[in-house]
Scaffold this motif. Structure first.
Motif: not given
Ligand code: PEP
Length: 249
Positions: A83, A88-89, A118-121, A160
């Motif tokens: 991050n 983000q992926n 952690h808001d990752m795709e 996600n």
């Protein structure tokens, strides 16, 4: 409407110079606004790739991450670290990591949870080995892999998740699943998600195919109803091949 996605997994290829050259070539590729294009360089080149793709529609993703957020895990990389450099992926569950680094359904479940926290795709890979297909247990294998690593998620978390069906016997072998074989598993997976959750959720999930996709076979595979693009290994290292595959999506 699901977008088509073409993601290039560079694996342990491309140093700093090669990364710069390949990204320079990829930047000139024109592709539909209905398509997302991603590249997954090695950890050491991620920051460079993020900088070089800034202002373009090329997205950069990591090939792996650790389930822990920090601590005594020599040689590992965490979600917060990714991050912090704009990633983000992440690809999780690639068959090479399952085979060579002992990744299991359980360890992948933890990694998925950490990535989502952690808001990752997540591009989640799954698929059967050759002996499993020959024994006609491929549907069971795929079901187990998805149920154990993903079916504890709530509906909202699935926004996600991108799935990538990668039959192990087709990865890097030059042997590709036929369009019908890919469609059969993709439709099965969509039905599985619909029965656990609901059809609208199942219909919103992108399911990519991976395994020896090349310019010559991409269009036939991508034209299947439940195939939403591809995860590309070898052919993603050649700009012209990757371009042809992107433009087949
Ligand atoms: C992969 O490793 O995800 C992959 C699909 O590789 P290849 O395209 O080389 O078979």
């Amino acid at each position: 409407m699901r977008k088509k996605i073409v993601a290039g997994n560079w694996k342990m290829n491309n140093d700093q110079r090669e990364t710069a050259e390949l990204i320079a070539a990829l930047k000139s590729i024109r592709f539909s606004t209905k398509t997302r294009v991603m590249i997954a360089p090695a950890f050491t080149q991620l920051q460079q790739a993020v900088a070089l793709t800034e202002g373009t529609r090329l997205e950069v993703l990591a090939q792996n991450m650790n389930a822990a957020t920090n601590g005594a895990f020599t040689g590992e990389i965490s979600a917060p670290m990714l991050n912090s450099i704009g990633i983000q992926n992440v690809i999780l569950g690639h068959s090479e990591r399952r085979a060579y680094y002992n990744e299991t359904d359980d360890s992948l479940k933890s990694k998925v949870d950490t990535a989502l926290l952690h808001d990752m795709e997540v591009v989640f890979c799954f698929g059967e080995e050759l002996n499993e297909r020959k024994s006609a247990i491929h549907f069971d294998v795929v079901k187990r892999q998805l149920e154990k690593a993903l079916f504890h998620l709530d509906s909202g978390q699935w926004s996600n998740i991108i799935l990538a069906y990668e039959p192990v016997w087709a990865i890097g072998t030059g042997e590709t699943a036929t369009p019908d074989q890919a469609q059969e598993i993709h439709a099965y997976v969509r039905d599985l998600i619909a029965s656990k959750y609901e059809s609208s959720l199942a219909n919103s999930i992108s399911i990519l195919y991976g395994g020896s996709v090349k310019p010559a076979n991409a269009a036939a595979i991508f034209s299947q109803n439940d195939v939403d693009g591809g995860l590309i290994g070898g052919a993603a290292l050649q700009a012209e091949d990757f371009k042809a595959i992107i433009q087949s999506a």
